[in-house]
Design a protein around this motif. Structure first.
Motif, PDB file in Angstrom:
ATOM      1  N   CYS G  20      58.842 -16.487  21.868  1.00  0.00           N
ATOM      2  CA  CYS G  20      57.496 -17.053  21.824  1.00  0.00           C
ATOM      3  C   CYS G  20      57.574 -18.584  21.721  1.00  0.00           C
ATOM      4  O   CYS G  20      58.195 -19.120  20.809  1.00  0.00           O
ATOM      5  CB  CYS G  20      56.722 -16.503  20.625  1.00  0.00           C
ATOM      6  SG  CYS G  20      55.132 -17.333  20.410  1.00  0.00           S
ATOM      7  N   PHE G  25      55.541 -15.178  16.048  1.00  0.00           N
ATOM      8  CA  PHE G  25      56.113 -14.060  15.290  1.00  0.00           C
ATOM      9  C   PHE G  25      57.079 -14.538  14.210  1.00  0.00           C
ATOM     10  O   PHE G  25      57.673 -15.602  14.312  1.00  0.00           O
ATOM     11  CB  PHE G  25      56.854 -13.116  16.235  1.00  0.00           C
ATOM     12  CG  PHE G  25      55.997 -12.616  17.352  1.00  0.00           C
ATOM     13  CD1 PHE G  25      55.134 -11.537  17.162  1.00  0.00           C
ATOM     14  CD2 PHE G  25      56.017 -13.226  18.608  1.00  0.00           C
ATOM     15  CE1 PHE G  25      54.339 -11.079  18.197  1.00  0.00           C
ATOM     16  CE2 PHE G  25      55.230 -12.779  19.651  1.00  0.00           C
ATOM     17  CZ  PHE G  25      54.385 -11.701  19.446  1.00  0.00           C
ATOM     18  N   CYS G  47      48.773 -18.933  19.211  1.00  0.00           N
ATOM     19  CA  CYS G  47      49.042 -18.253  20.482  1.00  0.00           C
ATOM     20  C   CYS G  47      48.318 -18.893  21.648  1.00  0.00           C
ATOM     21  O   CYS G  47      47.126 -19.188  21.571  1.00  0.00           O
ATOM     22  CB  CYS G  47      48.652 -16.783  20.370  1.00  0.00           C
ATOM     23  SG  CYS G  47      48.777 -15.899  21.934  1.00  0.00           S
ATOM     24  N   ILE G  48      49.053 -19.083  22.744  1.00  0.00           N
ATOM     25  CA  ILE G  48      48.452 -19.657  23.944  1.00  0.00           C
ATOM     26  C   ILE G  48      48.285 -18.592  25.036  1.00  0.00           C
ATOM     27  O   ILE G  48      48.027 -18.896  26.192  1.00  0.00           O
ATOM     28  CB  ILE G  48      49.299 -20.826  24.489  1.00  0.00           C
ATOM     29  CG1 ILE G  48      50.757 -20.355  24.706  1.00  0.00           C
ATOM     30  CG2 ILE G  48      49.241 -22.027  23.548  1.00  0.00           C
ATOM     31  CD1 ILE G  48      51.612 -21.318  25.492  1.00  0.00           C
ATOM     32  N   CYS G  50      50.368 -16.820  26.661  1.00  0.00           N
ATOM     33  CA  CYS G  50      51.258 -16.902  27.823  1.00  0.00           C
ATOM     34  C   CYS G  50      51.853 -15.540  28.150  1.00  0.00           C
ATOM     35  O   CYS G  50      52.387 -15.329  29.220  1.00  0.00           O
ATOM     36  CB  CYS G  50      52.369 -17.902  27.556  1.00  0.00           C
ATOM     37  SG  CYS G  50      53.517 -17.343  26.281  1.00  0.00           S
ATOM     38  N   LYS G  51      51.771 -14.647  27.197  1.00  0.00           N
ATOM     39  CA  LYS G  51      52.218 -13.271  27.356  1.00  0.00           C
ATOM     40  C   LYS G  51      53.726 -13.098  27.627  1.00  0.00           C
ATOM     41  O   LYS G  51      54.172 -12.058  28.113  1.00  0.00           O
ATOM     42  CB  LYS G  51      51.411 -12.578  28.469  1.00  0.00           C
ATOM     43  CG  LYS G  51      49.927 -12.481  28.116  1.00  0.00           C
ATOM     44  CD  LYS G  51      49.273 -11.328  28.812  1.00  0.00           C
ATOM     45  CE  LYS G  51      47.866 -11.110  28.304  1.00  0.00           C
ATOM     46  NZ  LYS G  51      47.312  -9.839  28.715  1.00  0.00           N
ATOM     47  N   CYS G  53      55.850 -12.881  25.365  1.00  0.00           N
ATOM     48  CA  CYS G  53      56.295 -11.875  24.402  1.00  0.00           C
ATOM     49  C   CYS G  53      56.168 -10.472  24.982  1.00  0.00           C
ATOM     50  O   CYS G  53      57.047  -9.628  24.791  1.00  0.00           O
ATOM     51  CB  CYS G  53      55.506 -11.987  23.104  1.00  0.00           C
ATOM     52  SG  CYS G  53      53.726 -12.001  23.366  1.00  0.00           S
TER      53      CYS G  53
HETATM   54  S1  SF4 Z   1      51.387 -14.677  24.325  1.00  0.00           S
HETATM   55 FE1  SF4 Z   1      53.047 -14.046  23.061  1.00  0.00          FE
HETATM   56  S2  SF4 Z   1      54.692 -15.434  23.623  1.00  0.00           S
HETATM   57 FE2  SF4 Z   1      52.827 -16.330  24.381  1.00  0.00          FE
HETATM   58  S3  SF4 Z   1      52.218 -17.668  22.730  1.00  0.00           S
HETATM   59 FE3  SF4 Z   1      51.137 -15.754  22.425  1.00  0.00          FE
HETATM   60  S4  SF4 Z   1      52.467 -14.650  21.041  1.00  0.00           S
HETATM   61 FE4  SF4 Z   1      53.671 -16.295  21.842  1.00  0.00          FE
END
Ligand code: SF4
Ligand SMILES: Cc1ncc(C[n+]2csc(CCOP(=O)(O)OP(=O)(O)O)c2C)c(N)n1
Ligand SMILES: Cc1ncc(C[n+]2csc(CCOP(=O)(O)OP(=O)(O)O)c2C)c(N)n1
Ligand code: SF4
Ligand code: SF4
Ligand code: SF4
Ligand code: SF4
Ligand code: SF4
Ligand SMILES: [Mg+2]
Ligand SMILES: [Mg+2]
Lengths: 68, 269, 187, 384, 384, 269, 68, 187
Positions: G20, G25, G47-48, G50-51, G53
């Motif tokens: 991430c 996390f 959280c941005i 970006c997925k 994770c």
């Molecule tokens: S989507 Fe997941 S990886 Fe992206 S910023 Fe949010 S928690 Fe972190």
């Protein structure tokens, strides 16, 4: 010097006739025991002992003896 | 009979099973000349698979294994590892080596193990009567491609080199002396050597590929269709088949040698 | 009626093709049961070659030939190998250009110089069809036209032509020779 | 000729069956190993990859099992005793080259540590499902020698024996273990020295495949001036093909089969227990022997006259000896970790007996209690 | 469900056994063929390379027999009836994927035109040496269906039957021919139409491997919404592995074997001749039947009460029917073109009879006179 | 749970048999994303061999064949030929694809048959517990190379391309989005596509090759050791592993297509 | 928006924690039924979406819901 | 004397290693016959795991355990699976950090909070060696030093050290607990 064709194994493919740069071999009417028409040494005197015929005969029939 | 052959050939097994004018006998001659030139008859064994071309070694007055289809190289690797000082020559065909046996070629080349593979490419499965092989030209009508072969042929030299062969040549039965030299060099080379011979199968390939039964004419056709080059370029575009001694790489270490070094190192430790 | 026919010769002489044409002629054109078999040399090529055809108007059990009713020898080697495997009252047809028969022969011998005829009048590869011509004349319940049809079906146009001519030549040669024989016997 | 080979005797050890096999191979003189990893035989190739270099041998991990089998045959003709080890799918892939080993009369040892099949089957479980494949897995007519160890100690002992038999009869020998034996650790004793068969390779011999009265050909190796032709077609004393000659071909098949079947007495290796007065007999091989032993003891404790025959060499089938020992016994139970395979042979052999197949499928060995139950049931029947 | 399929009936023809097989495959609905040439089966791949395209099917010459066997399994799951054809060495190489076909319950037809073995053996000669390999060639426990044609007509008829049985039981079926039958030309009659088994593939089924009461799973194909998992590990109705569950695994093996053995009666295909009063019985299969027929007739002509059982489906072994027909017969002769293999089964089955193996090695079929001699000898003995 | 996976994964089979941190799950994700992006779930089947990586497809709510070791491509070719309109994806490992299965890769690539091969290269035989694979780096001490691997590793992309693959990419599990795209393009490409994924096996390769058990650290190590290039040069000398979309050749005709053309031609005649 | 970690399948590999870009996390003390220590969502607000994770979790445990 | 010992837990908990060390201790150091077996999950990884050791001063026939004399449970799953496969008078040793026992237990239960001890005093991976320590104390004819020797032989220097300490901890814990038990029983 001597050029021989072994009747026993010649299969009449005529590669020797074509391969010899000096046209030493020719078609003959002689048949071997399998009924194959085998070539003959027609112009021995033209031979330059390059031995291409030896290595090109797929049945290993030709022997060119040069050392006498 | 060719006087050199008297020494090398089991006369009681003659005549060869090859058809009249078959190129296999010429390759056999070239190989015998090469062995004689190197003077290594007693230190050399030949291994072959199954196919007309694989019938070359059984006539030799030497130690020979005539094995199973496609696996000659694997047998040869075992033999070589058990006697690393001896010369092992493999005779194989385009089907034996590139169809069923392709993976063993790949891995032996990758290992750079010192065996010499002579692949007789007659563009066809001769022994089984004229079916498509991996080298059959596109559109050729063989017994298993009655409407013309659709798959792109494999270039054995290309595959062997890209897999890691450190010595590679290709000649034709119309170049018996160059072939003999290549075999001689291949055997002398300490590493995996791959030598392809374009050869005439006047009976089967004659029927389906060349539409010509005269062995000499096929030899001439193959010669004319080829060109001698000294370097192998991957992006080769000409429609002629390349002949020549393409590769001789001496800086890659040989497989058995590496093991022997390893064992020496172990003893010292 | 069951007839056991055996043809022997060298690979490349067209022994198997002859047997196949014969089987077709009997099986398709004359509506007999047929079983045609052959023995090959080592894989595809060379050496001695043998083919057998069994013809019968009833079910054929054993499909091979033990003792032949009719034996055809294309070359000397083939003749030697099987000459004693012919029934006592059997028929033997030889390619007399290449085969010399034994004096103490079992069957009735018919001679047909097929190689000579082929090389002089046709092409070397027609030897087997010339033999087939002679054979057709000799065989029971086999019409001249049936074998001709089988040949026509088996070859492409141009090849069919020369082969049909060769066939006729063989057929007629035996026809002629056969009558000669009869005459000889009568005299 | 048997030669005493001093082992680096480490006395008693607790080792895995697979390790015992590999160690024995080294002691038996194995100097070439080619293989490809597969569960549950992998520990053998892993052991060999280390040990064989230490013993001046050669090791190669091949690209597959086919080439591994080919390589060991090649190496044997180079004069090195050779072995490979595999399991189910790999053993299947080796069959073509194994057949070549039989026809070319190459002494090599092939270990199959059986897992559950068919196909991928049960990779980590045990079975005895490949016993017929060991005998019939390659095309054509042939006979094979096949040993079935039932302990880690036997894994060691039988490996030595497998090498000796392969040299003696000049044929591939199969050590048919199973997952339980391969992975089990037991205390074994490594002897000070082992007797190993070593025939001097004949030199400059003209007919390398000439046979002795036992139909066994000479010991020959490459590079000894014999001009050997090792051939996969049926062949004569010189290796030349005879496939087109029916009589000679038939004779050849006779030779390679009779060198094993004619010597069946010598190749019989049977142990037995409580057999003198047995009324109910168990016949077992491989790991299942261990369950059978216990079941028989339990039955004896209950006063049932049970006995056991343990078969160490399952192929060639020791027909005569089984008949001699058991021909008179009324009830014979054959427990196997397969669908009931060897019992077919037993049935054919013991025509007078009631032969009960006690198959066990699913990957676990028979529990002694299961066998004891069958014995008791049969005992009850016979007292009725 | 049997469906009538109109053939392009060409009525009576004189064709080779191999051609008859290929033609029948097309008529049976075979629309995918993958193969690799090998003597003496090559005419099949050659025929198919032409014919299958004409019938809107697909043909591929693969790089070896292993991949050919894999490809036909792959194609069958794509919904096309599939076949391959090979001989000895190729059949050996196919065994691993064949085992996968068995476990994945894929209906395909594998033709082995037997030649002389082992290894390269006698490539152009005939044999019946692979009968046990057909049953036991792959590792693990399984059962197979195996047909043995004895004429060119049967080459046609049995090929149709092989396809039907494979669809019916959802399992690979082996057509075990031999060189004589494969290369022989006979007059055959091609029927106007043939009955072919065609099960409609179930759509959107959740448990594609659920079984009917005959232990046979559903007909399912890919791309019909079933989310099929075709698996080589032992598996459940959904295809999920169960190898770690001993009970379920055992059950799985039971299922794939019992779908064949429980239906053995339906899979029994036996013909007989002069059996009513026979005192000496020949049991034969494949090409040797033809010699046996003649020998029996010869014997009858001589007043010997000889009879013949001809086995069309050798596996599953028709134990019950053979026993029913022959259990009472004193002398049974089993001629085979191998070292005496099927006779082992006969011996096990006919415990009361004197079972005489009449093996024929070397590549030629038994001459009727050879068999007649054995019959006469036995007849003489029984009159003593 | 990842909501897209709810649609694609057989929940009742979870958890995956993969070890914690194994890269296989990441490849599975990327593939699912690609299929979803293309919207071809019902027209796609997956085939795999044997190995940890070959355990990817069995979890999918799709038609799947989990076959035998090394032969996935051969099964896939049969499946493709029987249903030329469907998409066939093969999952395979470095051992499955390049050791025992090398020949099938060679021939499928040569045919240019439209299947997509995703080879997960973890440099080791994971499933059997850490033995040397054809991609194991030289000198690595694995369970079957206790003194260090002596043979030269094979480059899967190199072999596939030289054999005739018309689409070829390599990414790592540290490049999940690029990987997804490559898979998407590979499936869309009408010809033989080969996609290699460098992946972490924290348990087996972790022990023997990376001396590191943390999956993330291995991912980072592999990333650092690689470089993204857009062209593949055969005479590449850098010691970094190349990543990228190396090849997309559209002028070579696809195999099934050739057959279909042939059959059409036949019908017209 | 919501970020969830599925206890049932998480194997505690900590790839999410490392992958991430926003350190959403963190390691926790929570064990699942297999005894595995599973991470927790510590800084959801960073959280941005970006997925990364989601696609990087090898066990498919993470769900990032953005559309509400 | 024959003792049947069974250890159950999850893959990765060191179940098999524990059994191997135990087999070595008995087999090499104490000169008993031993048979050690295990059952794996699907190929190499995950899931439930079981190992068995049979120890005997005479020949060991059946090498597996039917009903165990001593049963060691590393986790709850393992406990549940085999709790009823223990002899009535058997001994049960549990990793009490993770296992809750049934009230209607067959054998005599010994509790050892190995996970807790490992995580607080050593490293998580020492759980199995702590259990082995406790087990050594409980088992008949097995000297403290024998198992220690087996551990020394089984680990490289650095790893041996921490494991030996963990072993001692487990051994002493049971020693203490065992005496406590005795006292309890007496009171
Ligand atoms: S989507 Fe997941 S990886 Fe992206 S910023 Fe949010 S928690 Fe972190
Ligand atoms: C496993 C196996 N498959 C197939 C065959 C049949 N076969 C024998 S030789 C051959 C092809 C030979 O072709 P090639 O290697 O090109 O040799 P050539 O005869 O053309 O010299 C085949 C397919 C075999 N003997 N073994
Ligand atoms: C014929 C055969 N040989 C060997 C095996 C054992 N085997 C299973 S997986 C495997 C190696 C897998 O390596 P790879 O393809 O790299 O997959 P990974 O587990 O590393 O993902 C082997 C050798 C087998 N199942 N079948
Ligand atoms: S090349 Fe040799 S075989 Fe051919 S015709 Fe000349 S002598 Fe005869
Ligand atoms: S040696 Fe040369 S010139 Fe003389 S005959 Fe032979 S080929 Fe002709
Ligand atoms: S078939 Fe072709 S390759 Fe084989 S021997 Fe005849 S000519 Fe030579
Ligand atoms: S062994 Fe390696 S590749 Fe296999 S599941 Fe575990 S981490 Fe993944
Ligand atoms: S990446 Fe997935 S499996 Fe790994 S710790 Fe995070 S949530 Fe758990
Ligand atoms: Mg060829
Ligand atoms: Mg891998």
């Amino acid at each position: 010097m001597n050029i021989s064709i072994d009747d026993n194994y010649c299969k009449g493919c005529e590669i020797c006739i074509n391969a010899c740069p000096k046209d030493v071999f020719a078609i003959s009417q002689k048949r071997n025991k399998y009924g194959t028409l085998i070539p003959c040494v027609a112009e021995k005197e033209n031979c330059i002992a390059c031995k291409l015929c030896e290595i090109m005969c797929p049945d290993g029939c030709i022997n060119v003896e040069t050392e006498v | 009979m060719n006087s050199l052959l008297e020494k090398y050939i089991k006369k009681e097994s003659l005549p060869y099973i090859f058809c009249p004018g078959c190129g296999n006998g010429i390759v056999l001659n070239a190989m015998i000349y090469a062995i004689e030139a190197l003077g290594i008859k007693d230190d050399t064994a030949c291994v072959s698979g199954i196919g007309c071309s694989s019938w070359i070694p059984p006539y030799l007055n030497m130690d020979v294994m005539h094995t199973i289809h496609g696996r000659a190289i694997a047998f040869a690797e075992g033999l070589k590892l058990s006697q690393p000082d001896k010369n092992i020559i493999v005779f194989t065909g385009d089907g034996d080596c590139l169809a069923i046996g392709g993976n063993h070629l790949l891995h032996a080349a990758k290992r750079n193990i010192n065996i010499t593979v002579i692949m007789i490419n007659n563009y066809i499965y001769g022994m089984t009567g004229g079916q498509k092989s991996p080298t059959t030209p596109i559109d050729a009508k063989t017994k298993t491609s009655p409407y013309g072969a659709i798959d792109n042929p494999i270039d054995g030299c290309g595959v062997a080199m890209s897999a890691g062969a450190t010595f590679c040549s290709r000649w034709t039965t119309g170049h018996p002396n160059q072939l003999k030299k290549a075999i001689q060099e291949g055997i002398a080379h300490n590493g995996f050597s791959f030598i392809e011979v374009l050869s005439q199968c006047p009976v089967q390939a004659g029927k389906s590929i060349f539409k010509e039964r005269d062995p000499w004419k096929i030899i001439q056709y193959i010669r004319k269709n080829s060109t001698i080059t000294s370097v192998w370029e991957d992006e080769y575009k000409e429609d002629k088949i390349r002949l020549g001694n393409f590769k001789k790489e001496t800086d890659k270490r040989e497989y058995c040698e590496k093991i022997i070094t390893l064992k020496k190192r172990m003893k010292q430790e | 009626m069951r007839k056991d026919i055996r043809i022997a010769g060298a690979g490349g002489q067209g022994v198997i093709l002859t047997s196949v044409l014969l089987a077709n002629a009997y099986g398709i054109k004359e509506h007999f049961n047929v079983s045609q078999t052959q023995s090959y040399g080592p894989e595809a090529r060379g050496g001695a070659c043998k083919a057998e055809v069994v013809v019968s108007d009833s079910y054929i059990d054993y499909m091979k030939v033990e003792k032949a009713d009719i034996f055809i020898a294309f070359n000397q080697l083939g003749y030697e190998k099987y000459k004693n495997e012919t029934k006592n009252n059997g028929i033997i047809l030889i390619n007399s250009s290449l085969v010399k028969t034994d004096p103490d022969n079992n069957g009735l011998v018919y001679e047909l110089p097929a190689t000579e005829i082929a090389e002089t009048k046709f092409k070397p590869f027609t030897v087997n069809i010339i033999m087939l011509g002679g054979l057709t004349k000799l065989l029971p319940k086999l019409q001249y036209h049936s074998t001709r049809e089988a040949i026509k079906a088996g070859f492409k146009d141009s090849a069919a032509e020369i082969n049909l001519a060769a066939f006729d030549e063989g057929y007629r040669y035996i026809e002629h020779y056969y009558f000669k024989q009869l005459q000889k016997n009568c005299s | 000729m048997l030669r005493k080979e001093v082992t680096e005797n480490e006395g008693e050890k607790v080792i895995q069956g697979n390790e015992a096999c590999a160690e024995a191979a080294i002691h038996a003189g194995c100097r070439f190993f080619a293989g490809y990893p597969i569960t549950p035989s992998t520990e053998i190739i892993e052991y060999m990859s280390e040990a064989i270099f230490k013993n001046d041998g050669m090791f190669i991990q091949m690209e597959d099992e086919i080439s591994a089998m080919c390589a060991i045959i090649g190496a044997r003709w180079g004069g090195k005793k050779s072995m490979t080890a595999t399991s189910g799918p790999g053993f299947t892939l080796m069959q073509e080259a194994l057949g070549y080993g039989v026809v070319s009369e190459t002494p090599v040892v092939v270990v199959n540590v059986q897992r559950g099949g068919p196909a991928t089957g049960q990779p980590t479980f045990s079975s005895q499902q490949d016993i017929y494949q060991a005998k019939y897995g390659s095309h054509g007519d042939y006979e094979i020698i096949c040993l079935t160890p039932s302990s880690v100690q036997e894994m060691y002992d039988f490996t030595i024996k497998a090498f000796n038999l392969s040299e003696q009869y000049r044929t591939p020998v199969i050590l048919l273990a199973d997952e339980i034996i391969g992975h089990m650790r037991e205390r074994v004793s490594i002897p000070d020295s082992v007797e190993i068969e070593e025939k001097e390779a004949i030199e400059k011999c003209d007919e390398p495949f000439r046979r002795d009265k036992n139909h066994v050909p000479y010991a020959v190796d490459f590079f000894k001036g014999c001009n050997i032709l090792v051939e996969g077609q049926l062949h004569d004393e010189k290796g030349r093909r005879i496939g087109h000659l029916a009589d000679k071909s038939g004779q050849f098949i006779q030779n390679i089969t009779r060198k094993i079947t004619d010597n069946c007495a010598e190749l019989t290796d049977i142990r037995h227990m409580y057999i003198e007065d047995a009324e109910i007999l168990l016949i077992a091989y491989g790991s299942v022997v261990r369950s059978a032993e216990r079941a028989v003891k339990t039955a004896r404790e209950k006063g049932i006259k049970a006995g056991l025959i343990k078969i160490n060499i399952i192929w060639p089938f020791p027909e005569k000896e089984i008949f001699r020992l058991a021909g008179h016994i009324k009830t014979v139970i054959v427990p196997e970790m397969n669908m009931g395979k060897y019992c077919r042979e037993i049935e054919r052999c013991l025509k007078q007996s009631k032969v009960i197949s006690a198959p066990k499928l699913g990957g676990n060995i028979h529990q002694p209690s299961e066998l004891a139950e069958i014995i008791e049931k049969e005992a009850a029947l016979s007292y009725e």
